[in-house]
Design a protein around this motif. Structure first.
Motif, PDB file in Angstrom:
ATOM      1  N   GLU A   1       8.796  -5.455  -2.773  1.00 13.39           N
ATOM      2  CA  GLU A   1       7.764  -4.424  -2.899  1.00 13.39           C
ATOM      3  C   GLU A   1       6.479  -4.857  -2.207  1.00 13.39           C
ATOM      4  O   GLU A   1       5.855  -4.075  -1.477  1.00 13.39           O
ATOM      5  CB  GLU A   1       7.497  -4.141  -4.375  1.00 13.39           C
ATOM      6  CG  GLU A   1       6.382  -3.142  -4.606  1.00 13.39           C
ATOM      7  CD  GLU A   1       6.010  -3.003  -6.074  1.00 13.39           C
ATOM      8  OE1 GLU A   1       4.912  -2.474  -6.352  1.00 13.39           O
ATOM      9  OE2 GLU A   1       6.794  -3.438  -6.944  1.00 13.39           O
ATOM     10  N   ARG A   2       6.073  -6.107  -2.415  1.00 14.22           N
ATOM     11  CA  ARG A   2       4.837  -6.603  -1.799  1.00 14.22           C
ATOM     12  C   ARG A   2       4.936  -6.584  -0.280  1.00 14.22           C
ATOM     13  O   ARG A   2       4.010  -6.136   0.419  1.00 14.22           O
ATOM     14  CB  ARG A   2       4.545  -8.014  -2.291  1.00 14.22           C
ATOM     15  CG  ARG A   2       3.171  -8.537  -1.864  1.00 14.22           C
ATOM     16  CD  ARG A   2       2.998  -9.996  -2.194  1.00 14.22           C
ATOM     17  NE  ARG A   2       3.797 -10.846  -1.322  1.00 14.22           N
ATOM     18  CZ  ARG A   2       3.432 -11.194  -0.075  1.00 14.22           C
ATOM     19  NH1 ARG A   2       2.295 -10.739   0.429  1.00 14.22           N
ATOM     20  NH2 ARG A   2       4.197 -11.962   0.648  1.00 14.22           N
TER      21      ARG A   2
ATOM     22  N   SER B   1       4.951  -3.045   1.053  1.00 12.42           N
ATOM     23  CA  SER B   1       3.614  -2.458   0.922  1.00 12.42           C
ATOM     24  C   SER B   1       2.725  -2.890   2.082  1.00 12.42           C
ATOM     25  O   SER B   1       1.966  -2.074   2.634  1.00 12.42           O
ATOM     26  CB  SER B   1       2.986  -2.875  -0.412  1.00 12.42           C
ATOM     27  OG  SER B   1       3.685  -2.333  -1.500  1.00 12.42           O
ATOM     28  N   GLU B   2       2.810  -4.156   2.445  1.00  9.65           N
ATOM     29  CA  GLU B   2       2.045  -4.646   3.595  1.00  9.65           C
ATOM     30  C   GLU B   2       2.534  -4.004   4.885  1.00  9.65           C
ATOM     31  O   GLU B   2       1.739  -3.699   5.785  1.00  9.65           O
ATOM     32  CB  GLU B   2       2.153  -6.174   3.678  1.00  9.65           C
ATOM     33  CG  GLU B   2       1.461  -6.909   2.545  1.00  9.65           C
ATOM     34  CD  GLU B   2      -0.036  -6.655   2.505  1.00  9.65           C
ATOM     35  OE1 GLU B   2      -0.654  -6.510   3.584  1.00  9.65           O
ATOM     36  OE2 GLU B   2      -0.598  -6.581   1.396  1.00  9.65           O
TER      37      GLU B   2
ATOM     38  N   LYS C   1       0.965  -0.650   5.223  1.00  6.85           N
ATOM     39  CA  LYS C   1      -0.427  -0.749   5.670  1.00  6.85           C
ATOM     40  C   LYS C   1      -0.506  -0.970   7.172  1.00  6.85           C
ATOM     41  O   LYS C   1      -1.327  -0.362   7.871  1.00  6.85           O
ATOM     42  CB  LYS C   1      -1.138  -1.878   4.937  1.00  6.85           C
ATOM     43  CG  LYS C   1      -1.323  -1.647   3.444  1.00  6.85           C
ATOM     44  CD  LYS C   1      -1.949  -2.869   2.786  1.00  6.85           C
ATOM     45  CE  LYS C   1      -2.040  -2.703   1.272  1.00  6.85           C
ATOM     46  NZ  LYS C   1      -2.601  -3.919   0.623  1.00  6.85           N
TER      47      LYS C   1
ATOM     48  N   SER D   1       9.006   2.206   6.814  1.00  7.94           N
ATOM     49  CA  SER D   1       8.321   1.347   5.837  1.00  7.94           C
ATOM     50  C   SER D   1       8.214   2.040   4.488  1.00  7.94           C
ATOM     51  O   SER D   1       8.455   1.434   3.434  1.00  7.94           O
ATOM     52  CB  SER D   1       6.930   0.975   6.343  1.00  7.94           C
ATOM     53  OG  SER D   1       6.987   0.364   7.612  1.00  7.94           O
TER      54      SER D   1
ATOM     55  N   LEU E   1       9.943   0.840   1.019  1.00 12.84           N
ATOM     56  CA  LEU E   1       9.100   0.597  -0.151  1.00 12.84           C
ATOM     57  C   LEU E   1       9.585   1.444  -1.329  1.00 12.84           C
ATOM     58  O   LEU E   1       9.641   0.963  -2.470  1.00 12.84           O
ATOM     59  CB  LEU E   1       7.641   0.923   0.173  1.00 12.84           C
ATOM     60  CG  LEU E   1       6.649   0.805  -0.997  1.00 12.84           C
ATOM     61  CD1 LEU E   1       6.680  -0.588  -1.623  1.00 12.84           C
ATOM     62  CD2 LEU E   1       5.230   1.164  -0.528  1.00 12.84           C
TER      63      LEU E   1
ATOM     64  N   GLU F   1       6.448   6.033  -8.966  1.00 19.26           N
ATOM     65  CA  GLU F   1       5.780   5.471  -7.793  1.00 19.26           C
ATOM     66  C   GLU F   1       6.618   5.623  -6.538  1.00 19.26           C
ATOM     67  O   GLU F   1       6.092   5.756  -5.428  1.00 19.26           O
ATOM     68  CB  GLU F   1       5.483   3.992  -8.036  1.00 19.26           C
ATOM     69  CG  GLU F   1       4.507   3.724  -9.166  1.00 19.26           C
ATOM     70  CD  GLU F   1       4.360   2.245  -9.445  1.00 19.26           C
ATOM     71  OE1 GLU F   1       4.083   1.486  -8.506  1.00 19.26           O
ATOM     72  OE2 GLU F   1       4.538   1.836 -10.609  1.00 19.26           O
TER      73      GLU F   1
ATOM     74  N   MET G   1       6.669   7.975  -1.891  1.00 22.12           N
ATOM     75  CA  MET G   1       7.041   7.197  -0.705  1.00 22.12           C
ATOM     76  C   MET G   1       8.175   7.884   0.044  1.00 22.12           C
ATOM     77  O   MET G   1       8.132   8.043   1.267  1.00 22.12           O
ATOM     78  CB  MET G   1       7.444   5.781  -1.108  1.00 22.12           C
ATOM     79  CG  MET G   1       6.384   5.033  -1.888  1.00 22.12           C
ATOM     80  SD  MET G   1       4.799   4.942  -1.002  1.00 22.12           S
ATOM     81  CE  MET G   1       3.687   4.648  -2.375  1.00 22.12           C
TER      82      MET G   1
END
Length: 319
Positions: A49-50, A53-54, A57, A72, A76, A88, A92
């Motif tokens: 997930e981290r 998430s990057e 971005k 992406s 995610l 959540e 996405m």
């Protein structure tokens, strides 16, 4: 006796296929994507997930309609959904789908995969009315892109069948499972694991309808294929054997049911800790079977064993 098998290939169109999207644009976006994939494969979902998430971005810097952003966002969403973070994950998937719908350069199959993933999320939320049109659209796109007999079409059919079954629309579910099995047998051969998976789903469908005899046939075929693929002592066989035991019980073949339960238990005793829920469930069902066969002393011994396991589990929670 309860039936514990899950709908086998429901999420098979998730990360497996979305991760085939090209990622050759170089770091740092590519680095986050690769890191997310690696973490996902290893079951490190918070790290996946981290990383994704990057990646989102970074991809947003490419523009709001860039396909790298769509990929992406979808990945995610998968990392979030796999952790049960359904609320959540939903936006996405929706953003990913919207980008692909508006981008003429998008591969239609990637849109189908994203639609499938959002449908799987709605299925998990029991929003079957929302899931069905998404699965149907994914199926139509895949049929047009790859032809009606492609294995990916069979995956889409299998997933759609799962929703129909959950709705109680058994006729529609069976028709799609039968078609999926036929496609996989032609494309991958009669002994492929996907054939076994859909046969398991078909057997479960029959059990739900009280058609235990047809379920026995489906589970026997699935078991035979699985055994050829993984060998006679693999843990996955215990699931097939448990399914078969339940169906055999349903047709009144208690001797055969006992043999299947005993083999499932033996495999799980070797591979799992003694307090594992699947093993305990097998033992409990086996004890019920023995009582049905008027073998009260044997049933009592197993029930005593189960009570001991449950007592120790409760004590461990308090300590």
């Amino acid at each position: 006796m309860g039936f514990r098998k899950s709908w086998t290939t429901r999420a098979a169109l998730g990360m497996m296929l979305t991760l085939t999207v090209s990622c050759n644009q170089g770091p740092p976006w590519e680095s986050y994507m690769e890191g997310g994939k690696k973490a996902y494969r290893e079951g490190k979902l918070p790290e996946a997930e981290r990383q994704f998430s990057e990646a989102v971005k970074k991809a947003e810097q490419f523009g709001p309609q860039d396909l790298r952003l769509a990929t992406s966002l979808n990945n995610l969403g998968e990392a979030l959904r796999s952790q049960g973070k359904l609320i959540e994950a939903e936006p996405m998937y929706k953003r990913s789908i919207a980008i692909r719908e508006q981008n003429s350069g998008s591969d239609p199959q990637d849109l189908a995969f994203a639609l499938n993933n959002l449908a799987a999320l709605y299925y998990a939320q029991k929003k079957h009315a929302e899931a069905i049109p998404l699965y149907q659209r994914a199926l139509e796109i895949m049929e047009k892109a790859r032809g009606p007999d492609h294995p990916n079409v069979a995956l889409a059919l299998n997933n759609l069948a799962g929703v129909y079954r959950a709705q109680g629309n058994f006729q529609e579910a069976e028709a799609r499972l039968q078609r999926a099995i036929n496609i996989w047998e032609r494309a991958l051969g009669p002994n492929h694991q996907y054939v076994a998976a859909s046969l398991t789903n078909l057997g479960e469908l029959y059990l739900t309808q009280g058609k235990a005899g047809q379920a026995v046939s489906a589970f026997q075929r699935s078991l035979a294929i699985t055994e050829k693929v993984v060998g006679p002592d693999n843990l996955s066989l215990s699931v097939s054997l448990t399914n078969l035991a339940v169906a055999q019980y349903g047709v009144g073949n208690l001797t055969a049911s006992e043999a299947s339960f005993r083999r499932a238990i033996a495999i799980r005793e070797k591979a799992l800790p003694p307090s594992h829920p699947d093993l305990v469930a097998n033992l409990r069902d086996y004890a019920s079977l023995l009582r049905k066969m008027n073998r009260v002393a044997e049933a009592t011994a197993i029930e005593t064993r189960v009570k001991g396991i449950e007592l120790k589990r409760a004590q461990d929670k308090l300590s």
